[in-house]
Motif scaffolding. Structure first.
Motif: not given
Length: 312
Positions: A7, A10-11, A13-15, A17, A19
């Protein structure tokens, strides 16, 4: 995506939660290292990084510092050992916060002076040994020299606060107030006089055991009259006053009626000290006992009944 997928940050971070900046921070400190880098040099992480970051976030929420977290995620430290030690430290902190809350609440409710506030703070900070010494000093001031310890063992237990290891906020506030009351020389002196009277009453016991406590005798005699609406100054109160006066005279001698009534009045006033009622209620809160029945109504009635029969 399967377990072999890498990953970009950025991905990740999305997974998780978190930053991107936070993940870079953890990555730079070696807590969550990238598995690989893209041809352009961007960090890429495997699925294990997601689980590791979830653990890091949980441990941070629990207040663990980063060096400790790093040792946990690298398995240098057992998570069980670390969380147990941290839980113990938090328990101490919670206890301190409860004590501070108790002091602040008491100061606000009673509008204490700065000097009184300082005393409350000192009482709140007492260690367990310090509390034991204060309790022992208080009980010695009340009972020392009045006979064998066994004679007053039950009474002492009923007057001993036992603050639990993990007290509720109400228990902590009650302890601070109890400690302040226990240090009051005038309150100690009043309890001492009551203990001396109790020792004298017990000395009158026969082979079947000690005589009834004076306050209990007054309660048993007066409570039915109070419930029946008997007025303290009425003739219906005469036999009731005569009964508890006879109990008092039997123990303390038989002076003339005027002297007997005077001494009886002093005894009732001592027993009816509102601090005594408060003391018993505080003990009940600290020790998780049922709230005690107040003797104030029967003692108020008794005091009025004796006063109206005093010689003019």
């Amino acid at each position: 995506m399967d377990g072999d997928t890498l990953y970009p940050i950025g991905e990740l971070a999305r997974r998780t939660g978190l930053t991107v900046k936070t993940i870079r921070f953890y990555s730079d400190r070696g807590i969550v290292t990238p598995t690989d880098r893209s041809p352009a040099g961007y960090r890429r992480y495997d699925v294990d990084a997601v689980a590791r970051l979830d653990l890091v976030r949980t441990l941070r929420d629990l207040g663990l510092d980063l060096p400790t977290i790093r040792r946990v995620v690298e398995r240098e430290l057992s998570l069980t050992e670390v969380t147990a030690a941290h839980a113990e430290a938090l328990a101490v902190r919670i206890g301190i916060l409860r004590l501070r809350h108790a002091v602040l609440t008491t100061v606000a409710e009673r509008r204490l002076t700065p000097e009184e506030t300082e005393l409350m703070q000192q009482l709140a900070r007492l260690s367990e040994d310090g509390r034991r010494r204060l309790i022992g000093d208080f009980l010695d001031a009340v009972f020392d020299g009045l006979g064998a310890d066994s004679a007053f063992a039950g009474v002492k237990r009923s007057m001993t606060p036992e603050l639990p290891d993990d007290p509720e906020a109400e228990q902590t506030r009650a302890w601070v107030e109890w400690a302040e009351l226990a240090l009051d020389p005038d309150f100690r002196a009043g309890l001492r006089r009551m203990a001396e009277d109790l020792a004298a009453e017990r000395a009158q016991g026969d082979t079947t055991g000690p005589r009834r406590d004076f306050a209990a005798t007054v309660r048993d005699l007066v409570a039915p009259a109070l419930a029946a609406g008997v007025e303290p100054a009425s003739h219906r109160a005469d036999p009731i006053v005569a009964a508890f006066a006879a109990h008092y005279a039997h123990v303390h001698g038989r002076p003339d009626d005027a002297e007997l009534r005077r001494r009886l009045l002093l005894r009732l006033e001592s027993v009816n000290d509102p601090r005594r009622d408060r003391h018993l209620r505080l003990l009940a809160v600290i020790n998780s006992w049922p709230a005690p029945e107040s003797l104030a109504p029967v003692l108020d009635w008794s005091l009025e009944a004796v006063r109206v029969r005093m010689p003019r």
